[in-house]
Design an enzyme around this catalytic site. Structure first.
Site, PDB file in Angstrom:
ATOM      1  N   GLU A   1       0.820  -1.209   0.000  1.00 13.23           N
ATOM      2  CA  GLU A   1       0.000   0.000   0.000  1.00 13.23           C
ATOM      3  C   GLU A   1       0.857   1.264   0.000  1.00 13.23           C
ATOM      4  O   GLU A   1       0.536   2.246  -0.681  1.00 13.23           O
ATOM      5  CB  GLU A   1      -0.921   0.010   1.236  1.00 13.23           C
ATOM      6  CG  GLU A   1      -1.878  -1.170   1.295  1.00 13.23           C
ATOM      7  CD  GLU A   1      -1.334  -2.334   2.115  1.00 13.23           C
ATOM      8  OE1 GLU A   1      -2.120  -2.966   2.838  1.00 13.23           O
ATOM      9  OE2 GLU A   1      -0.114  -2.621   2.013  1.00 13.23           O
TER      10      GLU A   1
ATOM     11  N   CYS B   1      -2.398  -3.862   7.193  1.00 18.21           N
ATOM     12  CA  CYS B   1      -1.991  -4.081   8.583  1.00 18.21           C
ATOM     13  C   CYS B   1      -2.454  -2.925   9.464  1.00 18.21           C
ATOM     14  O   CYS B   1      -2.646  -1.799   9.002  1.00 18.21           O
ATOM     15  CB  CYS B   1      -0.484  -4.273   8.678  1.00 18.21           C
ATOM     16  SG  CYS B   1       0.484  -2.845   8.167  1.00 18.21           S
TER      17      CYS B   1
ATOM     18  N   ARG C   1      12.535 -25.017  -5.354  1.00 18.89           N
ATOM     19  CA  ARG C   1      13.330 -24.937  -4.125  1.00 18.89           C
ATOM     20  C   ARG C   1      13.583 -23.480  -3.728  1.00 18.89           C
ATOM     21  O   ARG C   1      13.587 -23.140  -2.548  1.00 18.89           O
ATOM     22  CB  ARG C   1      14.666 -25.655  -4.312  1.00 18.89           C
ATOM     23  CG  ARG C   1      14.560 -27.169  -4.397  1.00 18.89           C
ATOM     24  CD  ARG C   1      15.929 -27.782  -4.672  1.00 18.89           C
ATOM     25  NE  ARG C   1      15.872 -29.228  -4.809  1.00 18.89           N
ATOM     26  CZ  ARG C   1      16.915 -29.993  -5.123  1.00 18.89           C
ATOM     27  NH1 ARG C   1      18.106 -29.428  -5.333  1.00 18.89           N
ATOM     28  NH2 ARG C   1      16.784 -31.306  -5.227  1.00 18.89           N
TER      29      ARG C   1
END
Length: 352
Positions: free
Chosen positions: A56, A81, A195
């Site tokens: 953001e 968040c 991997r």
């Protein structure tokens, strides 16, 4: 075009941006953000690396005229968040820029967020829509969600088998046959790419001893995963590639041995179920995903306990006629891909 369809288009773009951060954001999730004003994208961003600015922030900073933010919609693949971590809360930044509408792909199940960012935005008067392409948004961060919700790494089983269903020929100390390639160079390169996307890779004692694998990403670029090997009685030779000290390696054993030189010796109780002990330790050190590349015995120990999330199975254009039978997951494959003269079958465990 209907608003819901428009929202899906811009959310899909968020997903494309988020994927650019693969292998760089862990243990944080991959997140993409798009800012739209009057039907046009005026800003984009994604979370580039753990510890750096969130999606953001990067999207808002990319907008040349911040006055446009007041009449824009911000799309983000994961709930903004609401707590102070390595960076300030993104929900506070969105509110401070007076962005009136926010579209969220899915809720963040991390305990310090878990709906609090959405709640904060709504309390500030933002029009918040949640759950646009929710399934795809969760799939994007399947490792992150599994880690936070199941308190263990995301587990990928991987093996190659012949057309007649064998994973290996019979090899003994008296008959030490070199590993026989079942697939092709293209498949091997893909495995090394995989991997580079995961935190760790694990094999058992016999695989380490017979194949002497390096478990690195020499055919790809990126970060080598942590190597994990089982060695109950510490009988593996220190000359093996796995113990070359070039890459962080964890050895699970029942013996007492001091960790040193990039080799972490972890004592567990082999008379009890070792899988929960291993996964608990990996959870404690923030390993969000692990590829199990061991032999049939190790892979089936995860299958039999129904502790796995995904299986990637190569079927090569070869017959062994005899040998070690390949593992079976008793699921229908989710999809298949042609890999030149081989095929790749991917299974998902939706019941665990």
């Amino acid at each position: 075009m209907k608003p819901k369809n428009i929202d899906k288009i811009f959310m899909s773009r968020c997903h494309d941006l988020a994927r650019l951060g693969i292998s760089q954001t862990a243990p944080n999730p991959m997140v993409g953000c798009v800012i739209v004003c009057e039907g046009k994208i005026i800003g984009e961003g994604y979370h580039r690396k753990c510890g750096e600015a969130h999606a953001e922030v990067n999207a808002i900073n990319s907008v040349s005229n911040h006055e446009l933010l007041k009449k824009s919609t911000l799309y983000v693949s994961l709930e903004p968040c609401s707590h102070f971590g390595k960076t300030p809360p993104c929900s506070d930044l969105i509110i401070s820029k007076k962005i009136q509408r926010v579209v969220v792909g899915c809720v963040d199940s991390f305990s310090q967020v878990a709906g609090r960012g959405i709640k904060k935005l709504k309390q500030a008067g933002c029009d918040v829509t949640v759950g646009v392409l929710e399934k795809e948004s969760r799939e994007l961060n399947k490792r992150f969600f599994t880690f936070n919700e199941k308190k263990r790494p995301y587990i990928i089983l991987k093996w190659a088998q012949t057309l007649d269903g064998f994973i290996d020929v019979i090899r003994t100390e008296k008959n030490p046959i070199e590993p026989t390639w079942i697939t092709n160079e293209h498949s091997r390169m893909l495995v090394h790419k995989w991997r580079s996307h995961e935190d760790a890779i694990m094999v058992g004692t016999n695989t380490a001893k017979k194949d002497n694998p390096s478990l690195n990403i020499r055919d790809w670029t990126g970060v080598n995963p942590i190597r994990i090997v089982l060695d109950r009685q510490l009988r593996l030779s220190e000359n093996l590639n796995l113990l070359d000290k070039k890459i962080k390696t964890i050895v699970f054993t029942e013996k007492d041995k001091k960790s040193m030189n990039n080799i972490d010796y972890q004592k567990i109780d082999f008379d009890k179920n070792i899988i929960p002990q291993i996964l608990d330790y990996l959870f404690q050190i923030n390993v969000q995903s692990v590829i199990i590349e061991g032999g049939e015995k190790l892979i089936m120990s995860f299958v039999n306990q129904n502790i796995w999330d995904e299986a990637r199975v190569f079927v090569g254009n070869k017959f062994f006629y005899n040998g070690i039978k390949a593992p079976k997951v008793n699921r229908d494959f989710s999809y298949e891909e042609d890999m030149l003269d081989s095929k790749l079958f991917v299974y998902r465990n939706i019941e665990n």
